[in-house]
Design a protein around this motif. Sequence first.
Motif, PDB file in Angstrom:
ATOM      1  N   LEU A 145      28.346  52.924 -14.322  1.00 30.40           N
ATOM      2  CA  LEU A 145      29.423  52.395 -15.133  1.00 30.40           C
ATOM      3  C   LEU A 145      29.530  53.148 -16.439  1.00 30.40           C
ATOM      4  O   LEU A 145      28.596  53.833 -16.855  1.00 30.40           O
ATOM      5  N   THR A 146      30.685  53.009 -17.058  1.00 29.74           N
ATOM      6  CA  THR A 146      30.920  53.582 -18.374  1.00 29.74           C
ATOM      7  C   THR A 146      31.916  52.701 -19.098  1.00 29.74           C
ATOM      8  O   THR A 146      32.665  51.943 -18.464  1.00 29.74           O
ATOM      9  N   LEU A 147      31.923  52.758 -20.413  1.00 28.03           N
ATOM     10  CA  LEU A 147      32.889  52.039 -21.221  1.00 28.03           C
ATOM     11  C   LEU A 147      34.033  52.991 -21.521  1.00 28.03           C
ATOM     12  O   LEU A 147      33.815  54.090 -22.044  1.00 28.03           O
ATOM     13  N   GLY A 148      35.240  52.596 -21.148  1.00 32.31           N
ATOM     14  CA  GLY A 148      36.403  53.443 -21.355  1.00 32.31           C
ATOM     15  C   GLY A 148      36.952  53.335 -22.765  1.00 32.31           C
ATOM     16  O   GLY A 148      36.602  52.423 -23.523  1.00 32.31           O
ATOM     17  N   PRO A 149      37.856  54.255 -23.145  1.00 27.74           N
ATOM     18  CA  PRO A 149      38.447  54.235 -24.485  1.00 27.74           C
ATOM     19  C   PRO A 149      39.308  53.001 -24.731  1.00 27.74           C
ATOM     20  O   PRO A 149      39.581  52.663 -25.873  1.00 27.74           O
ATOM     21  N   ASP A 150      39.687  52.300 -23.647  1.00 29.42           N
ATOM     22  CA  ASP A 150      40.471  51.075 -23.782  1.00 29.42           C
ATOM     23  C   ASP A 150      39.593  49.840 -23.965  1.00 29.42           C
ATOM     24  O   ASP A 150      40.086  48.725 -24.059  1.00 29.42           O
ATOM     25  N   GLY A 151      38.245  50.034 -24.003  1.00 31.77           N
ATOM     26  CA  GLY A 151      37.323  48.925 -24.197  1.00 31.77           C
ATOM     27  C   GLY A 151      36.887  48.236 -22.919  1.00 31.77           C
ATOM     28  O   GLY A 151      36.078  47.313 -22.958  1.00 31.77           O
ATOM     29  N   ASN A 152      37.416  48.654 -21.780  1.00 31.69           N
ATOM     30  CA  ASN A 152      37.016  48.084 -20.499  1.00 31.69           C
ATOM     31  C   ASN A 152      35.866  48.876 -19.887  1.00 31.69           C
ATOM     32  O   ASN A 152      35.688  50.056 -20.186  1.00 31.69           O
ATOM     33  N   LEU A 153      35.125  48.217 -19.008  1.00 29.24           N
ATOM     34  CA  LEU A 153      34.089  48.891 -18.229  1.00 29.24           C
ATOM     35  C   LEU A 153      34.726  49.453 -16.965  1.00 29.24           C
ATOM     36  O   LEU A 153      35.605  48.822 -16.367  1.00 29.24           O
ATOM     37  N   TYR A 154      34.277  50.628 -16.572  1.00 30.87           N
ATOM     38  CA  TYR A 154      34.703  51.228 -15.308  1.00 30.87           C
ATOM     39  C   TYR A 154      33.448  51.395 -14.468  1.00 30.87           C
ATOM     40  O   TYR A 154      32.497  52.059 -14.875  1.00 30.87           O
ATOM     41  N   VAL A 155      33.452  50.732 -13.299  1.00 27.99           N
ATOM     42  CA  VAL A 155      32.262  50.619 -12.462  1.00 27.99           C
ATOM     43  C   VAL A 155      32.527  51.281 -11.125  1.00 27.99           C
ATOM     44  O   VAL A 155      33.531  50.995 -10.467  1.00 27.99           O
ATOM     45  N   LEU A 156      31.612  52.163 -10.708  1.00 24.24           N
ATOM     46  CA  LEU A 156      31.718  52.817  -9.411  1.00 24.24           C
ATOM     47  C   LEU A 156      30.991  51.983  -8.374  1.00 24.24           C
ATOM     48  O   LEU A 156      29.810  51.672  -8.529  1.00 24.24           O
ATOM     49  N   SER A 157      31.694  51.627  -7.304  1.00 25.98           N
ATOM     50  CA  SER A 157      31.086  50.933  -6.175  1.00 25.98           C
ATOM     51  C   SER A 157      30.565  51.989  -5.210  1.00 25.98           C
ATOM     52  O   SER A 157      31.334  52.780  -4.658  1.00 25.98           O
ATOM     53  N   GLN A 158      29.254  52.011  -5.033  1.00 26.91           N
ATOM     54  CA  GLN A 158      28.589  53.056  -4.264  1.00 26.91           C
ATOM     55  C   GLN A 158      29.017  53.076  -2.800  1.00 26.91           C
ATOM     56  O   GLN A 158      29.119  54.130  -2.195  1.00 26.91           O
ATOM     57  N   ASP A 159      29.308  51.935  -2.205  1.00 28.42           N
ATOM     58  CA  ASP A 159      29.586  51.883  -0.775  1.00 28.42           C
ATOM     59  C   ASP A 159      30.998  52.306  -0.411  1.00 28.42           C
ATOM     60  O   ASP A 159      31.246  52.802   0.672  1.00 28.42           O
ATOM     61  N   SER A 160      31.957  52.113  -1.317  1.00 30.21           N
ATOM     62  CA  SER A 160      33.348  52.334  -0.935  1.00 30.21           C
ATOM     63  C   SER A 160      34.074  53.409  -1.729  1.00 30.21           C
ATOM     64  O   SER A 160      35.242  53.684  -1.445  1.00 30.21           O
ATOM     65  N   GLY A 161      33.430  54.006  -2.721  1.00 30.65           N
ATOM     66  CA  GLY A 161      34.112  55.012  -3.525  1.00 30.65           C
ATOM     67  C   GLY A 161      35.231  54.425  -4.354  1.00 30.65           C
ATOM     68  O   GLY A 161      36.217  55.091  -4.637  1.00 30.65           O
ATOM     69  N   VAL A 162      35.103  53.176  -4.740  1.00 33.77           N
ATOM     70  CA  VAL A 162      36.112  52.487  -5.517  1.00 33.77           C
ATOM     71  C   VAL A 162      35.631  52.371  -6.961  1.00 33.77           C
ATOM     72  O   VAL A 162      34.467  52.065  -7.209  1.00 33.77           O
ATOM     73  N   VAL A 163      36.523  52.626  -7.907  1.00 33.71           N
ATOM     74  CA  VAL A 163      36.232  52.397  -9.320  1.00 33.71           C
ATOM     75  C   VAL A 163      36.948  51.110  -9.717  1.00 33.71           C
ATOM     76  O   VAL A 163      38.148  50.956  -9.481  1.00 33.71           O
ATOM     77  N   ILE A 164      36.198  50.188 -10.298  1.00 34.62           N
ATOM     78  CA  ILE A 164      36.713  48.869 -10.643  1.00 34.62           C
ATOM     79  C   ILE A 164      36.724  48.729 -12.156  1.00 34.62           C
ATOM     80  O   ILE A 164      35.723  48.998 -12.819  1.00 34.62           O
ATOM     81  N   ARG A 165      37.862  48.311 -12.709  1.00 30.17           N
ATOM     82  CA  ARG A 165      37.952  48.050 -14.147  1.00 30.17           C
ATOM     83  C   ARG A 165      37.541  46.602 -14.386  1.00 30.17           C
ATOM     84  O   ARG A 165      38.045  45.693 -13.737  1.00 30.17           O
ATOM     85  N   VAL A 166      36.596  46.398 -15.315  1.00 27.94           N
ATOM     86  CA  VAL A 166      36.058  45.074 -15.596  1.00 27.94           C
ATOM     87  C   VAL A 166      36.210  44.778 -17.080  1.00 27.94           C
ATOM     88  O   VAL A 166      35.835  45.596 -17.923  1.00 27.94           O
TER      89      VAL A 166
END
Length: 182
Positions: A145-166
């Motif tokens: 995961l990383t914190l984006g410039p918009d203040g949201n977290l961006y999380v990589l799901s290892q199984d599906s190659g999906v990035v989820i904004r949290v």
Amino acid sequence: MLSGLVVVATAGRAVAASPPSAYDVSTLAGSGQNANVDGVGTQASFASMGGMLVVGGVAYQTAQGTIRTVNLSSGAVATLAGSDTARGCVASTTPSDVLMMAPSDVATDGTSLYVTDLSCGVIWKIAMTTGSTAKLATLSYAASLTLGPDGNLYVLSQDSGVVIRVNPTTGAESTRLHFRAL
């Protein structure tokens, strides 16, 4: 002096290197033993090290069921949250009662640490000053995961190659970005 200091986690040690042009490398903390032991310098040790994040003069290191702090000036290592002896998926306002399985990646907004735990399938939100820990979100296979410039977290799901904004306040998922092989 911390300016230009490079910190690397490897084989049970936090290794500090001077600016790359100097190539002066030394062990800042850790004995090389695969165990979580608080202490100063080589009296400390780390087990199953994962992600590391440096904020100011402190490195935050994930290590086998714990989040550890390393003071970059003194080499003092302390457990911020979690247990070296028990595993589980339990949040608590008491840092020593927190149970994690496999904390891996770590990001921060300067107040809280956000930590992926692949085995628990959660993102932990940990107060940097107290170690109080809460489950922010439940996400299967949250690997990095990383914190984006918009203040949201961006999380990589290892199984599906999906990035989820949290949302780091509510834990709500708002966007899924799907990637596929070319």
